[in-house]
Design a protein around this motif. Structure first.
Motif, PDB file in Angstrom:
ATOM      1  N   SER A 412      43.374  41.426  41.312  1.00 44.41           N
ATOM      2  CA  SER A 412      43.562  42.878  41.223  1.00 44.41           C
ATOM      3  C   SER A 412      43.834  43.519  42.577  1.00 44.41           C
ATOM      4  O   SER A 412      44.148  44.700  42.647  1.00 44.41           O
ATOM      5  N   VAL A 413      43.699  42.755  43.658  1.00 47.41           N
ATOM      6  CA  VAL A 413      43.893  43.324  44.991  1.00 47.41           C
ATOM      7  C   VAL A 413      45.224  42.848  45.560  1.00 47.41           C
ATOM      8  O   VAL A 413      45.828  41.897  45.077  1.00 47.41           O
ATOM      9  N   ASP A 414      45.679  43.534  46.586  1.00 45.72           N
ATOM     10  CA  ASP A 414      46.927  43.187  47.271  1.00 45.72           C
ATOM     11  C   ASP A 414      46.665  42.002  48.195  1.00 45.72           C
ATOM     12  O   ASP A 414      46.043  42.157  49.246  1.00 45.72           O
ATOM     13  N   LYS A 415      47.143  40.842  47.816  1.00 44.23           N
ATOM     14  CA  LYS A 415      46.817  39.648  48.594  1.00 44.23           C
ATOM     15  C   LYS A 415      47.499  39.623  49.964  1.00 44.23           C
ATOM     16  O   LYS A 415      47.167  38.809  50.817  1.00 44.23           O
ATOM     17  N   SER A 416      48.478  40.512  50.174  1.00 43.60           N
ATOM     18  CA  SER A 416      49.139  40.576  51.492  1.00 43.60           C
ATOM     19  C   SER A 416      48.325  41.373  52.502  1.00 43.60           C
ATOM     20  O   SER A 416      48.638  41.388  53.690  1.00 43.60           O
ATOM     21  N   SER A 417      47.271  42.042  52.025  1.00 43.92           N
ATOM     22  CA  SER A 417      46.429  42.868  52.910  1.00 43.92           C
ATOM     23  C   SER A 417      45.159  42.115  53.272  1.00 43.92           C
ATOM     24  O   SER A 417      44.409  41.674  52.382  1.00 43.92           O
ATOM     25  N   ALA A 418      44.898  41.970  54.575  1.00 38.73           N
ATOM     26  CA  ALA A 418      43.685  41.273  55.026  1.00 38.73           C
ATOM     27  C   ALA A 418      42.436  42.011  54.560  1.00 38.73           C
ATOM     28  O   ALA A 418      41.438  41.402  54.158  1.00 38.73           O
ATOM     29  N   ASP A 419      42.456  43.354  54.593  1.00 43.27           N
ATOM     30  CA  ASP A 419      41.282  44.136  54.162  1.00 43.27           C
ATOM     31  C   ASP A 419      41.038  43.955  52.673  1.00 43.27           C
ATOM     32  O   ASP A 419      39.892  43.837  52.220  1.00 43.27           O
ATOM     33  N   ALA A 420      42.136  43.928  51.909  1.00 45.05           N
ATOM     34  CA  ALA A 420      41.978  43.747  50.464  1.00 45.05           C
ATOM     35  C   ALA A 420      41.439  42.358  50.141  1.00 45.05           C
ATOM     36  O   ALA A 420      40.583  42.197  49.268  1.00 45.05           O
ATOM     37  N   ARG A 421      41.945  41.371  50.849  1.00 50.51           N
ATOM     38  CA  ARG A 421      41.443  40.009  50.618  1.00 50.51           C
ATOM     39  C   ARG A 421      39.959  39.905  50.957  1.00 50.51           C
ATOM     40  O   ARG A 421      39.222  39.169  50.303  1.00 50.51           O
ATOM     41  N   GLN A 422      39.515  40.639  51.981  1.00 50.75           N
ATOM     42  CA  GLN A 422      38.093  40.626  52.324  1.00 50.75           C
ATOM     43  C   GLN A 422      37.257  41.200  51.176  1.00 50.75           C
ATOM     44  O   GLN A 422      36.186  40.706  50.857  1.00 50.75           O
ATOM     45  N   MET A 423      37.770  42.249  50.517  1.00 49.90           N
ATOM     46  CA  MET A 423      37.052  42.842  49.387  1.00 49.90           C
ATOM     47  C   MET A 423      37.001  41.870  48.208  1.00 49.90           C
ATOM     48  O   MET A 423      36.055  41.906  47.411  1.00 49.90           O
ATOM     49  N   ALA A 424      38.016  41.006  48.115  1.00 50.78           N
ATOM     50  CA  ALA A 424      38.048  40.049  47.008  1.00 50.78           C
ATOM     51  C   ALA A 424      37.037  38.932  47.200  1.00 50.78           C
ATOM     52  O   ALA A 424      36.573  38.343  46.218  1.00 50.78           O
ATOM     53  N   ARG A 425      36.702  38.613  48.425  1.00 50.73           N
ATOM     54  CA  ARG A 425      35.760  37.515  48.708  1.00 50.73           C
ATOM     55  C   ARG A 425      34.333  38.042  48.526  1.00 50.73           C
ATOM     56  O   ARG A 425      33.690  38.465  49.491  1.00 50.73           O
ATOM     57  N   ARG A 426      33.844  38.034  47.299  1.00 56.13           N
ATOM     58  CA  ARG A 426      32.568  38.730  47.030  1.00 56.13           C
ATOM     59  C   ARG A 426      31.824  38.085  45.871  1.00 56.13           C
ATOM     60  O   ARG A 426      32.369  37.248  45.139  1.00 56.13           O
TER      61      ARG A 426
END
Length: 432
Positions: A412-426
């Motif tokens: 559901s997150v933008d995988k091209s964004s480092a910040d978004a990927r950080q939110m996904a790692r949870r």
């Protein structure tokens, strides 16, 4: 002569091809000029000067390491008589040798008192030729010998690419047919028949003394002659300073899990929930930080401790909604199942909620970003959920009230964004 130089070149090329990359240069070219002195044998009455100018050396050297190397070199010059005290003679000579090199300066730790002076020792063997220009023997002509050479070379470092040298060498000729002046046969006993070859080949000994230059080849900072391995390591004092500096950087003065050098709020109160920058969180934006807010996910005035003035649902529903809506998460770094320190307060929050509400059960959901293979991310997400599961059990929550599952990649997150990927790692929570 050409065959000898070709052999030296091939040996050097082979050594270079099979040697590992060094932190120092290994090749040098050498040239020198100076004196010679034929000691014996000489025809009775023939003398040579103590220092006869006219000897030249050229060589190429390769060092295996800082202590041992090999050199191929050749020298040539002329032996002459001592003026006014000896009959005239002129003998041209040539020698070619392969020698082992020993870096005495490094072996004797010269570097402890000087970085510019050094001594090399050399020892080797080869062949030589004498060409008698004024010989009285009927045979005359050329005389070939094998030889053994040894000596010492003093060095003065001018730059990292050039050194001044001074060398003293002794050459021992084997099977020398004639005396150095070429007027009688070289035999260890008197020859009774004049001009008769006794076919006994005695040795000959001569010396050279030269000054010259060595030119170091290669792209490293130092040649093996001057390289000191200890120079690449920090001293104990330097290491201690660096370690202390790292310790200072990693201090966490307020104990919020974010080291001081990354902490934008290094005086966070104990127990406060903080973000990755160490700043106190106010999830509902009502001005009351989460650790002081009785309703951290519903805005309310400070007078009611951050809760709405008119509560239309039970407090249990507030907490349940905050948890189920994903406001409470534990985060991880890339490819890790160890919770980030600042986010473990989320697990504490859920633990306190469950202790206050003993009839509640919770499922822990693990997620990963979209980097990496899908199967691997599924297993990683499950390990992340299991890590939080273990934290809650360690905090005193009964295992029967907990379950965990890995849900793989959060798409559901933008995988091209480092910040978004950080939110996904949870790891998130769902109240059952």
């Amino acid at each position: 002569m050409r065959k000898f130089l070709t052999l030296v070149f091939l040996i050097g090329s082979t050594i270079t091809a099979y040697s590992q990359k060094k932190e120092f240069n290994q090749w040098s070219l050498e040239a020198s000029y100076g004196f010679n002195k034929p000691m014996s044998p000489l025809t009775p009455g023939y003398l040579s000067p103590t220092l006869n100018l006219g000897h030249t050396d050229f060589g190429a050297r390769y060092m295996f390491n800082e202590y041992i190397g090999v050199k191929g070199d050749f020298g040539f010059g002329t032996f002459r008589e001592a003026k006014d005290v000896s009959p005239e003679f002129t003998t041209k000579y040539l020698r070619a040798n392969v020698q082992g090199i020993f870096n005495f300066g490094r072996m004797l730790n010269f570097q402890t008192f000087t970085r510019r002076l050094n001594v090399l020792a050399h020892l080797g063997a080869g062949f030589g030729r004498l060409d008698f220009k004024e010989a009285s023997l009927p045979q005359g002509g050329l005389d070939y010998q094998y030889n053994i050479i040894s000596g010492f070379t003093g060095q003065f470092k001018i730059t990292s690419k050039v050194a001044l040298t001074g060398d003293i060498s002794m050459i021992y000729n084997g099977r020398q047919t004639y005396t150095f002046d070429g007027n009688i046969y070289n035999a260890p006993f008197p020859i009774t028949t004049p001009n008769s070859n006794p076919f006994v080949h005695a040795p000959g000994t001569w010396w050279t003394g030269t000054l010259g230059l060595q030119f170091y080849l290669g792209g490293n900072e130092e040649h093996a002659d001057w390289y000191i391995a200890a120079d690449k390591y920090a001293t104990k004092e330097e290491l201690a300073t660096q370690v202390n500096g790292i310790k200072d950087m990693l201090k966490d003065s307020d104990g919020d899990g974010v080291p001081d050098y990354l902490d934008k709020e290094p005086n966070t109160p104990a127990g406060a929930r903080v973000n990755s920058a160490g700043v106190t969180m106010d999830s509902d934006g009502d001005g009351t930080p989460d650790h002081m807010d009785n309703c951290p996910f519903l805005p309310g005035p400070a007078s009611t401790n951050g809760c709405p003035v008119e509560e239309v649902v039970e407090q249990l529903d507030f907490f349940k909604k905050a948890i189920n809506d994903g406001y409470v998460n534990v985060y991880y770094t890339f490819d890790s199942s160890k919770p980030l320190g600042y986010s473990t307060s989320a697990a504490s929050y859920v633990s306190n909620f469950m202790k206050k509400n003993p009839g509640v059960s919770v499922e822990i959901k693990g997620y990963a970003d979209e980097l990496g293979p899908e199967d691997y991310n599924m297993k990683l997400s499950e390990r992340r959920a299991k890590a939080v599961y273990d934290l809650l059990i360690a905090s005193g929550v009964d295992a029967s009230r907990l379950s965990y599952k890995g849900y793989g990649e959060d798409t559901s997150v933008d995988k091209s964004s480092a910040d978004a990927r950080q939110m996904a790692r949870r790891a998130s929570f769902e109240v059952k």
